[in-house]
Design an enzyme around this catalytic site. Sequence first.
Site, PDB file in Angstrom:
ATOM      1  N   ASN A  75      45.715 -21.139  18.868  1.00 30.08           N
ATOM      2  CA  ASN A  75      45.527 -21.413  17.446  1.00 30.08           C
ATOM      3  C   ASN A  75      44.435 -22.455  17.249  1.00 30.08           C
ATOM      4  OD1 ASN A  75      46.771 -24.167  17.377  1.00 30.08           O
ATOM      5  ND2 ASN A  75      48.496 -22.992  18.185  1.00 30.08           N
ATOM      6  N   LYS A  96      43.667  -7.990  34.855  1.00 36.74           N
ATOM      7  CA  LYS A  96      42.974  -7.846  33.573  1.00 36.74           C
ATOM      8  C   LYS A  96      43.305  -6.483  32.953  1.00 36.74           C
ATOM      9  CE  LYS A  96      38.403  -7.868  31.610  1.00 36.74           C
ATOM     10  NZ  LYS A  96      37.008  -7.615  31.880  1.00 36.74           N
ATOM     11  N   ASP A 138      61.736 -24.071  21.304  1.00 29.25           N
ATOM     12  CA  ASP A 138      61.348 -25.075  20.300  1.00 29.25           C
ATOM     13  C   ASP A 138      61.530 -26.465  20.911  1.00 29.25           C
ATOM     14  OD1 ASP A 138      61.271 -26.936  18.121  1.00 29.25           O
ATOM     15  OD2 ASP A 138      61.577 -25.249  16.752  1.00 29.25           O
ATOM     16  N   ILE A 139      60.413 -27.093  21.224  1.00 25.54           N
ATOM     17  CA  ILE A 139      60.447 -28.378  21.945  1.00 25.54           C
ATOM     18  C   ILE A 139      61.068 -29.474  21.080  1.00 25.54           C
ATOM     19  CG2 ILE A 139      59.013 -30.098  23.123  1.00 25.54           C
ATOM     20  CD1 ILE A 139      56.862 -27.772  23.325  1.00 25.54           C
ATOM     21  N   PHE A 151      56.190 -32.543  12.644  1.00 20.33           N
ATOM     22  CA  PHE A 151      55.132 -32.246  11.678  1.00 20.33           C
ATOM     23  C   PHE A 151      55.415 -30.863  11.100  1.00 20.33           C
ATOM     24  CE2 PHE A 151      51.267 -34.990  11.515  1.00 20.33           C
ATOM     25  CZ  PHE A 151      51.800 -36.069  12.210  1.00 20.33           C
ATOM     26  N   LYS A 177      62.824 -27.674   7.454  1.00 21.62           N
ATOM     27  CA  LYS A 177      62.612 -27.978   8.887  1.00 21.62           C
ATOM     28  C   LYS A 177      63.275 -29.290   9.287  1.00 21.62           C
ATOM     29  CE  LYS A 177      58.513 -25.377   9.482  1.00 21.62           C
ATOM     30  NZ  LYS A 177      57.084 -25.290   9.500  1.00 21.62           N
TER      31      LYS A 177
HETATM   32  N1  CTP Z   1      57.385 -27.339  17.362  1.00 21.00           N
HETATM   33  C1  CTP Z   1      57.812 -27.508  18.671  1.00 21.00           C
HETATM   34  N2  CTP Z   1      58.002 -26.409  19.456  1.00 21.00           N
HETATM   35  C2  CTP Z   1      57.822 -25.168  18.981  1.00 21.00           C
HETATM   36  C3  CTP Z   1      57.398 -24.985  17.638  1.00 21.00           C
HETATM   37  C4  CTP Z   1      57.191 -26.110  16.857  1.00 21.00           C
HETATM   38  O1  CTP Z   1      57.975 -28.650  19.121  1.00 21.00           O
HETATM   39  N3  CTP Z   1      58.020 -24.123  19.777  1.00 21.00           N
HETATM   40  C5  CTP Z   1      57.218 -28.523  16.511  1.00 21.00           C
HETATM   41  C6  CTP Z   1      55.799 -28.807  16.072  1.00 21.00           C
HETATM   42  O2  CTP Z   1      55.138 -29.657  16.996  1.00 21.00           O
HETATM   43  C7  CTP Z   1      56.010 -29.483  14.723  1.00 21.00           C
HETATM   44  C8  CTP Z   1      57.275 -28.838  14.198  1.00 21.00           C
HETATM   45  O3  CTP Z   1      57.923 -28.284  15.327  1.00 21.00           O
HETATM   46  O4  CTP Z   1      56.281 -30.861  14.874  1.00 21.00           O
HETATM   47  C9  CTP Z   1      57.063 -27.801  13.161  1.00 21.00           C
HETATM   48  O5  CTP Z   1      56.207 -26.827  13.614  1.00 21.00           O
HETATM   49  P1  CTP Z   1      55.825 -25.572  12.698  1.00 21.00           P
HETATM   50  O6  CTP Z   1      55.009 -24.650  13.508  1.00 21.00           O
HETATM   51  O7  CTP Z   1      55.285 -26.033  11.385  1.00 21.00           O
HETATM   52  O8  CTP Z   1      57.238 -24.985  12.402  1.00 21.00           O
HETATM   53  P2  CTP Z   1      58.075 -23.902  13.123  1.00 21.00           P
HETATM   54  O9  CTP Z   1      59.276 -24.534  13.654  1.00 21.00           O
HETATM   55  O10 CTP Z   1      57.243 -23.174  14.109  1.00 21.00           O
HETATM   56  O11 CTP Z   1      58.471 -22.986  11.914  1.00 21.00           O
HETATM   57  P3  CTP Z   1      57.641 -21.833  11.156  1.00 21.00           P
HETATM   58  O12 CTP Z   1      56.699 -21.256  12.164  1.00 21.00           O
HETATM   59  O13 CTP Z   1      58.685 -20.910  10.704  1.00 21.00           O
HETATM   60  O14 CTP Z   1      56.921 -22.498  10.016  1.00 21.00           O
END
Ligand code: CTP
Length: 400
Positions: A208, A287, A304-305, A321, A335
Amino acid sequence: MSGKRILLGVTGGIAAYKSPDLVRRLIERGAEVQVVFTASAREFVAPLTFQAVSGREVRSDLWDESAERAMSHIELARWADLILIAPATADFLAHLAHGMADNLLSTLCLASSAPVAVAPAMNRLMWSNPATQDNIARLRARGVQVFGPDSGSQACGETGEGRMMEPADIAAAAFAVLPAEGPLKGRKVLITAGPTRERIDPVRFISNRSSGKMGYSVAQAARDRGAEVVLVSGPVNLCAPAGVRRVSVESAQQMHDAVMAEIAGTDIFIATAAVADYRPANPASCKIKKVSDKLEVCMERTVDILAAVAQRADRPYTVGFAAETNDVEQHALAKLTRKNLDLIAANEVGDNKVFEQDDNALLLLWPNGGRQELGVGAKTVLAAKLMDFIAARFLERASR
Ligand code: CTP
């Protein structure tokens, strides 16, 4: 560096013409600087220049009675929080490596318990000479910090390794050597930053647009407030802030594993990373060839960390964030609750907003209806405001 006392040794090399700039940069960071010359430094630069930028008379003679009366060399050695020698010539490094005390600067190095850092500057062959390399290895083994040297064109007309590091980089490196002070002194802050890369095959990945700028600014702000900072970072084009330990990762799983390896003893966890939510379920080991008109890549959820950290029994103060393209506050609040966070910093993302930009706007939300806007500003400024806020709330909770 507020109030830190730096004894800047200047030795006789052509790079000494850059040292007044170094004095200015150290002073800009809040340090007090006392310049000490070797006799040969005078052949390249004038003491008056250094006196003008440092506001202090340059010391250079071990046998100067009036200067010794004002502050003896032993008092001067005690005064310093850091001894920094820039430029450090091959000759001075040899003196230092052998513990000689035949001039004021080398005597001060022997008589001080402060950390010593050197920024070597010399012709490339002098630098690569085994004698110099032996001296450098000896100094490193004794804990002397060696800044640079850089590579490039040299005053002597040759090109190679031996140029003094640029003053701004030396000032940043010196800052990292000094013990940090501030409200978060003695606290550990763990931060994730940047994008992740999820492998499709050995040459392709899904990622991304995160540049890592916000996370790196937050890491710098935490370190500026005295914390021990560990930055778990996806691939970005940024240097680790001075004094911050960086752990480099690629995938979401690697980021998770690195966070879990560091989580013990963490006081504050801040997840700024743009972690991939999905990854290719079966990355190809070779590949992928373009044999058909369509290619479908089956994706699976990543771990999800942030939620995993917030679920722990020994959870630190946990900050997330939320990057949203629409209904920012509503999604961020969801969230905050869903991931069981202490604080969430929300921002709007999209075309020409936030990603790869220097500016950002943050809205802070916390449980039981807490809400504060940090406004629009440079990411570095917002990071400083955010860290002040986090430090205050964390310390308030810790004092209860
Ligand atoms: N985050 C994380 N690990 C993941 C996804 C997200 O630690 N696998 C953390 C990001 O670093 C951020 C927060 O979760 O602090 C929110 O991330 P975001 O991408 O906005 O939210 P998601 O949980 O992915 O939800 P969505 O994609 O449905 O908006």
